[in-house]
Design an enzyme around this catalytic site. Structure first.
Site, PDB file in Angstrom:
ATOM      1  N   LEU A   1      -3.581  34.497 -14.498  1.00  0.00           N
ATOM      2  CA  LEU A   1      -3.680  33.045 -14.348  1.00  0.00           C
ATOM      3  C   LEU A   1      -4.125  32.440 -15.672  1.00  0.00           C
ATOM      4  O   LEU A   1      -5.168  32.830 -16.216  1.00  0.00           O
ATOM      5  CB  LEU A   1      -4.686  32.697 -13.249  1.00  0.00           C
ATOM      6  CG  LEU A   1      -4.783  31.213 -12.895  1.00  0.00           C
ATOM      7  CD1 LEU A   1      -3.540  30.765 -12.139  1.00  0.00           C
ATOM      8  CD2 LEU A   1      -6.020  30.943 -12.050  1.00  0.00           C
TER       9      LEU A   1
ATOM     10  N   CYS B   1       1.788  34.750 -11.496  1.00  0.00           N
ATOM     11  CA  CYS B   1       0.465  35.169 -11.955  1.00  0.00           C
ATOM     12  C   CYS B   1      -0.495  35.415 -10.796  1.00  0.00           C
ATOM     13  O   CYS B   1      -0.331  34.886  -9.703  1.00  0.00           O
ATOM     14  CB  CYS B   1      -0.133  34.125 -12.898  1.00  0.00           C
ATOM     15  SG  CYS B   1      -0.419  32.524 -12.115  1.00  0.00           S
ATOM     16  N   CYS B   2      -1.490  36.264 -11.077  1.00  0.00           N
ATOM     17  CA  CYS B   2      -2.664  36.430 -10.222  1.00  0.00           C
ATOM     18  C   CYS B   2      -3.852  36.533 -11.168  1.00  0.00           C
ATOM     19  O   CYS B   2      -3.743  36.131 -12.329  1.00  0.00           O
ATOM     20  CB  CYS B   2      -2.529  37.653  -9.313  1.00  0.00           C
ATOM     21  SG  CYS B   2      -2.259  39.211 -10.176  1.00  0.00           S
ATOM     22  N   ALA B   3      -4.977  37.022 -10.715  1.00  0.00           N
ATOM     23  CA  ALA B   3      -6.157  37.034 -11.572  1.00  0.00           C
ATOM     24  C   ALA B   3      -5.928  37.820 -12.855  1.00  0.00           C
ATOM     25  O   ALA B   3      -6.236  37.349 -13.959  1.00  0.00           O
ATOM     26  CB  ALA B   3      -7.348  37.615 -10.811  1.00  0.00           C
TER      27      ALA B   3
END
Length: 435
Positions: A314, A377-379
């Site tokens: 992210l 996206c992710c973390a």
């Protein structure tokens, strides 16, 4: 006619105002009468509170809360908003008054002489001096938070800034008018925030995978951490009472993994977390942010997978190069990221996505990719988002087998991590959705 046009809900608002005002005076009066009948009522204060100045003029913002309380019903623009607002105010009065009866406290601050006749009448003539009970949690503070939320929702710019400053002054006035000790203020604030959190104005997506050992383990550890913080706060007292905040935060997240799913983060379709969730979950989200920084400091922000698909963490900056954003995080607010198209598909961290959840995310990614380049996206950009990108490569025939798609993504982003269960779900997904 004019009244109906400007305040279409004025009849319902008037009804709720009269009903809740009556309940407030009845319940508050009963709690106060009970406390005054006791032979001794304790008080909780810190030694440094003696340095808080007595400012009689702050009785004006203190009493202005009554005006804002009444007006807050009439600025609601929908039946649902009005009903939820009324429920919040009802439970604030109910919860606080129950605590006033179960744990009665008194304010021991001595009000000095007041030279100004108006301020003297507002403080002394109003009966505040004679009724120093009903302290923690401060109902005045809890109601101020709930009422401010409504004015915040219907104002902007300078007007919102001025109103916010005035409500802050209302919060300060309970101390400078010597009506509360300090501990009552944060307790009242968190009471109000918790009520607004538990009674949201809109439903939130409740994505939760099937029950697995991993899910049970994560839930247990979050609940265990909550318990440890609570024990520390209770045993040490003093400033350590603030440890109840991370305790509550971890408790909520623990129940999220056990029962409530991604709804605990109250993330809307624009990627914005509710203000109440921001506050209550701040300790957990701070930990998640520090973890994100630690694990991504040596990683590229994103990598190019196909001509239109990018995979990464992210973004911490507000502007991205891609046209669209597919946000797979549940715990982070992505509303400030500027992009032409945005779809949020929140998933809990460290849990495998089921075949149905994978398909749902792939369909959203296809919609975004038709309009231009997309950042998935992710973390960390290593698991939740990578799973979706792998499925997308198979779905769009960029790769013919699961093994080939996994190897392709791992080659592009070497630290990609997929659990055995996630690989199993991807295999199931391929069997169910790929012909």
């Amino acid at each position: 006619m004019i009244l109906t046009q400007k305040f279409p809900l004025w009849k319902s608002a008037s009804f709720y105002l009269l009903l809740l005002a009556g309940f407030f005076f009845w319940s508050y009066g009963i709690a106060n009468q009970y406390a005054s009948s006791l032979p001794f009522v304790p008080s909780i204060s810190y030694p440094w509170e003696k340095y808080i100045p007595f400012l009689p003029w702050t009785i004006i913002p203190y009493w202005s809360m009554d005006l804002f309380y009444g007006l807050s019903f009439f600025i609601c623009t929908s039946k649902k908003e009005l009903t939820v607002h009324a429920k919040r105010l009802f439970f604030a009065s109910l919860i606080c008054c129950v605590f006033f009866i179960l744990f009665p406290l008194a304010c021991r601050s001595e009000i000095p002489g007041i030279s100004n006749p108006l301020f003297r009448w507002l403080i002394g003539g109003s009966g505040l001096v004679a009724t120093p009970f009903n302290q923690a949690p401060s109902l005045h503070i809890a109601l101020a938070w709930l009422v401010w939320l409504r004015f915040r929702a219907h104002t902007s710019g300078v007007i919102r800034a001025v109103l916010t400053a005035w409500f802050v002054l209302i919060g300060i006035s309970v101390l400078t008018c010597y009506q509360h000790h300090f501990i009552d203020v944060p307790l009242g604030f968190f009471t109000g925030v918790l009520i607004s959190y538990l009674l949201p104005l809109q439903p939130f997506e409740r994505t939760l995978p099937v029950w697995t050992y991993q899910r049970a383990k994560l839930s247990f550890f979050y609940l265990l951490g909550s318990g440890l913080f609570a024990v520390l706060a209770w045993s040490k007292k003093g400033a350590c009472l603030w440890f109840f905040w991370p305790s509550l935060s971890l408790l909520i997240v623990g129940f999220g993994y056990a029962l409530w799913g991604t709804a605990v983060f109250q993330k809307d379709t624009r990627g914005k977390l509710s203000l109440s969730a921001h506050i209550l979950l701040a300790p957990y989200r701070l930990g998640a942010f520090l973890s994100k920084c630690y694990f991504t400091h040596s990683l590229p922000g994103s990598v190019k997978i196909t001509d239109r698909i990018y995979l990464g963490s992210l973004p911490s900056h507000k502007q991205i190069k891609q046209n669209g954003l597919l946000d797979m995080t549940a715990e982070f607010d992505s509303s400030s990221i500027q992009c032409a198209e945005r779809i949020c598909c929140p998933r809990l961290d460290l849990l495998a996505q089921t075949p149905e959840q994978i398909q749902q995310a792939v369909e959203k990614l296809i919609v975004l990719s038709q309009k231009g380049s997309v950042l998935v996206c992710c973390a960390l950009g290593l698991s939740r988002s990578a799973t979706v990108v792998i499925a997308y490569l198979i779905f769009t025939k960029h790769c013919t087998t699961l093994q080939q798609a996994v190897q392709f993504v791992v080659q592009k982003r070497p630290r990609t991590v997929l659990s055995v269960r996630q690989l199993y779900y991807l295999h199931q997904w391929q069997q169910n959705y790929i012909i």
